[in-house]
Design an enzyme around this catalytic site. Sequence first.
Site, mmCIF file in Angstrom:
data_model
loop_
_atom_site.group_PDB
_atom_site.id
_atom_site.type_symbol
_atom_site.label_atom_id
_atom_site.label_comp_id
_atom_site.label_asym_id
_atom_site.label_seq_id
_atom_site.Cartn_x
_atom_site.Cartn_y
_atom_site.Cartn_z
ATOM 1 N N GLY A 1 0.777 -1.236 0.000
ATOM 2 C CA GLY A 1 0.000 0.000 0.000
ATOM 3 C C GLY A 1 0.811 1.290 0.000
ATOM 4 C CG HIS B 1 4.744 -2.230 -15.331
ATOM 5 N ND1 HIS B 1 4.470 -3.438 -14.721
ATOM 6 C CD2 HIS B 1 5.907 -2.392 -16.002
ATOM 7 C CE1 HIS B 1 5.436 -4.297 -15.020
ATOM 8 N NE2 HIS B 1 6.313 -3.686 -15.794
ATOM 9 C CG ASP C 1 1.966 -4.849 -17.386
ATOM 10 O OD1 ASP C 1 1.211 -4.328 -16.563
ATOM 11 O OD2 ASP C 1 2.831 -5.689 -17.086
ATOM 12 C CG ASN D 1 -1.117 -1.103 -13.440
ATOM 13 O OD1 ASN D 1 -1.084 -1.131 -12.209
ATOM 14 N ND2 ASN D 1 -0.291 -1.821 -14.187
#
Length: 222
Positions: free
Chosen positions: A20, A115, A156, A113
Site C-alpha cells: 500500500g 508499472h 500491461d 495502472n
Amino acid sequence: MTKRQPSQPMPVAVLLSGTGRTLDNLLARIESDRLPIRIARVISSHAGVRGLQIAADAGIDHRVVAPGDYRSVEQYSRAVFESCREVAARLVVMAGFIRFVRIPSDFDGRVVNIHPSLIPAFCGKGYYGSRVHRAVLEYGVKLTGCTVHFVDNQYDHGPIIMQQAVPVLDGDTAERLAARVFEAECQLYPAAIAAIAANRVHIEDRWVRIDPVPNAAPEETS
Ligand code: GAR
C-alpha cells in the site's frame, strides 16, 4: 467523462494486493490538496495486507475481494467492478494490484495502472514488483523507469498516459533501483490521475493526448 466542478473531487476506487505504499502516497497528495480525488473504496485481493490497514487508518471504506472465492476470472472481475460501481467510482486506480481482471465495457478507459518499467520493456504476465527490477539488471539496460497506462484486457498493454525514465547506475541492486523508480512513481502517478480528474486526458486509439494545464506559466527560455 462528464465535466465536474473543481469543488467535487472525483470518486476513485483503489485496487491493491500488498503493502500500500502507492495508496499512502496518493493519500498524502490528497491531504496536501494536490490531488482532487476522493478515495471512495479500497479493494484488496488479499486479506491482512498493510494496504488495508492504511485504508482503515485513513477512515476509508475497504474490503477484500479474494480471487479464491470465485470460480473464474470473469466471475472475479464482475465482483471487483460491482464493488467499484457501488461507490460510483469514476476511475479505478490499480496500486500494486497483482491479479488479472477483465475490464467491463462501462469501465473502458476508466482503469489505470502504474508499472515499474518503461513499457513495452519488462512487462507482461509475471513481471511485477522486484521481479521487474531484477530482470532490468540481468538484461543490462541503462535506462528504466515507470509507466502509467490505461488498463485493457491484456497484461500491461493499454494506452500509455505518462512515462518517467530512471537511469540504471553502476553497482545498482534491485532494491536500490526499485527505491529510485518508486520515487519517480510517487510523482508520476498523482500527476497522471490529476490530469484525468481535470478532464485533460483523451484517448485516441493507442495515443493518449494530454491538454496543457490551463493558465500554466510559459516555460522560460534562456
Ligand atoms: C509499485 O512499484 C508498482 O509500480 C508495482 O508494484 C509496486 C506497488 O507497491 N506494480 C506492478 O509491478 C504492476 N505490474 P505498493 O504495493 O507498496 O503500493
